[in-house]
Motif scaffolding. Structure first.
Motif, PDB file in Angstrom:
ATOM      1  N   PRO A 213      -0.586 -16.149  -7.985  1.00 22.51           N
ATOM      2  CA  PRO A 213      -0.443 -16.146  -6.523  1.00 22.51           C
ATOM      3  C   PRO A 213       0.491 -15.077  -5.980  1.00 22.51           C
ATOM      4  O   PRO A 213       0.491 -14.801  -4.783  1.00 22.51           O
ATOM      5  N   ASP A 214       1.300 -14.461  -6.837  1.00 20.21           N
ATOM      6  CA  ASP A 214       2.192 -13.396  -6.374  1.00 20.21           C
ATOM      7  C   ASP A 214       1.477 -12.055  -6.259  1.00 20.21           C
ATOM      8  O   ASP A 214       2.035 -11.097  -5.722  1.00 20.21           O
ATOM      9  N   ARG A 215       0.249 -11.968  -6.755  1.00 20.73           N
ATOM     10  CA  ARG A 215      -0.466 -10.691  -6.792  1.00 20.73           C
ATOM     11  C   ARG A 215      -0.878 -10.178  -5.411  1.00 20.73           C
ATOM     12  O   ARG A 215      -0.661  -9.017  -5.086  1.00 20.73           O
ATOM     13  N   PRO A 216      -1.470 -11.013  -4.530  1.00 18.77           N
ATOM     14  CA  PRO A 216      -1.868 -10.504  -3.204  1.00 18.77           C
ATOM     15  C   PRO A 216      -0.660 -10.070  -2.378  1.00 18.77           C
ATOM     16  O   PRO A 216       0.352 -10.772  -2.314  1.00 18.77           O
ATOM     17  N   THR A 217      -0.758  -8.912  -1.738  1.00 18.00           N
ATOM     18  CA  THR A 217       0.321  -8.411  -0.896  1.00 18.00           C
ATOM     19  C   THR A 217      -0.144  -8.150   0.539  1.00 18.00           C
ATOM     20  O   THR A 217       0.598  -7.592   1.340  1.00 18.00           O
ATOM     21  N   SER A 218      -1.376  -8.528   0.848  1.00 14.97           N
ATOM     22  CA  SER A 218      -1.905  -8.382   2.202  1.00 14.97           C
ATOM     23  C   SER A 218      -2.870  -9.524   2.471  1.00 14.97           C
ATOM     24  O   SER A 218      -3.314 -10.215   1.545  1.00 14.97           O
ATOM     25  N   THR A 219      -3.194  -9.728   3.738  1.00 18.34           N
ATOM     26  CA  THR A 219      -4.128 -10.801   4.074  1.00 18.34           C
ATOM     27  C   THR A 219      -5.508 -10.536   3.487  1.00 18.34           C
ATOM     28  O   THR A 219      -6.215 -11.474   3.116  1.00 18.34           O
ATOM     29  N   THR A 220      -5.872  -9.269   3.378  1.00 13.51           N
ATOM     30  CA  THR A 220      -7.166  -8.921   2.773  1.00 13.51           C
ATOM     31  C   THR A 220      -7.189  -9.302   1.298  1.00 13.51           C
ATOM     32  O   THR A 220      -8.159  -9.880   0.801  1.00 13.51           O
TER      33      THR A 220
END
Length: 220
Positions: free
Chosen positions: A29-36
Motif C-alpha cells: 500500500p505504500d507504493r502508490p504516490t498519486s490518485t491515479t
C-alpha cells in the motif's frame, strides 16, 4: 511437550509465511504516490480482495497457532526466569493484530465497490485507506521486532533452538526500518517466521528443550 503439537505449530509458521506471497505479488500500500496510481493499485477488485483479503485470513490463523507453540517452547525452556517468553508473546500479538487491521483497511474499499456495484470510484477515500493501512503495517513491525529479539535472547540463554538462529536478531532490527524499506523489512520478518517454523517442524520437542525444562536451576 508433545512433539506432534510442536511440529504442527512449526508447519503453521511455514504456512503463515508462504501464504503471504500472493499479497506481496499484488503490491504494497505504500507504493502508490498519486490518485491515479491508487486507482491502478485497485485495478482488479475481485483479485485484490482475494489476494489481500481472503487469503491473508489464513496467514492470521496459521500465525496464531505458530505463536502459541513457539511461546510454549520458549516458556518451557526459560521457566519464566526472565519473562522474555511473555515478551515474545506480546510482540507476536501486536504484530498479528495490527496486521489484521491493516489488511481490513487495505481491502475495505475494493470490497465495498464489489459489494455495491453502483458506487463510483472515489479518489479521496482510496488513498486515505491505503495510507492508513501503510501506517498500521509500520506499527505492526514493532511487534515483529520485539518477538524476534526476545526469542533470539532466549535462544542464546537456553539453547532452545540452534544458537545460530540468534543471528535472526538482525531481522528484528530490520523490522524497525519498515517505515523506510517496507517490503524488505516485511519479507525479513516472514523469513524469520518461516525459518523458525521449519526448525520446530523438523526438531519437534527437542531433547534440549526437555533438559532445560527439568534440570535444576544453578542459581538457586
Amino acid at each position: 511437550m508433545d512433539t506432534t503439537a510442536v511440529r504442527i505449530g512449526g508447519l503453521c509458521g511455514v504456512a503463515a509465511a508462504l501464504i503471504m506471497i500472493p499479497a506481496y505479488m499484488v503490491g504494497t500500500p505504500d507504493r502508490p504516490t498519486s490518485t491515479t496510481e491508487a486507482e491502478e493499485y485497485y485495478s482488479s477488485y475481485s483479485g485484490f480482495v482475494t489476494a489481500n483479503g481472503v487469503v491473508p485470513l489464513l496467514h492470521v490463523l496459521f500465525f496464531l497457532f505458530f505463536l502459541g507453540i513457539l511461546v510454549s517452547v520458549l516458556r518451557r525452556a526459560d521457566r519464566e526466569s526472565t519473562g522474555l517468553a511473555t515478551t515474545a508473546l506480546a510482540g507476536g500479538i501486536v504484530f498479528v493484530t495490527l496486521t489484521a487491521v491493516g489488511f481490513a483497511a487495505e481491502v475495505a474499499y475494493p470490497a465495498t465497490l464489489l459489494r455495491f456495484d453502483d458506487l463510483p470510484y472515489d479518489e479521496q477515500i482510496a488513498p486515505l485507506l491505503l495510507t492508513t493501512s501503510s501506517w498500521l503495517y509500520h506499527y505492526c513491525q514493532v511487534g515483529t521486532a520485539v518477538m524476534i529479539l526476545a526469542t533470539s535472547v532466549l535462544v542464546l540463554r537456553t539453547g532452545v533452538l540452534p544458537r545460530w538462529t540468534a543471528a535472526g536478531a538482525a531481522l528484528g532490527v530490520l523490522a524497525l526500518l519498515h517505515t523506510w524499506i517496507p517490503l524488505v523489512a516485511a519479507l525479513g520478518g516472514l523469513l524469520w517466521i518461516a525459518v523458525i517454523g521449519l526448525l520446530l517442524a523438523v526438531r519437534g520437542a527437542s531433547d534440549q528443550v526437555e533438559r532445560s525444562a527439568v534440570s535444576p536451576r544453578l542459581d538457586r
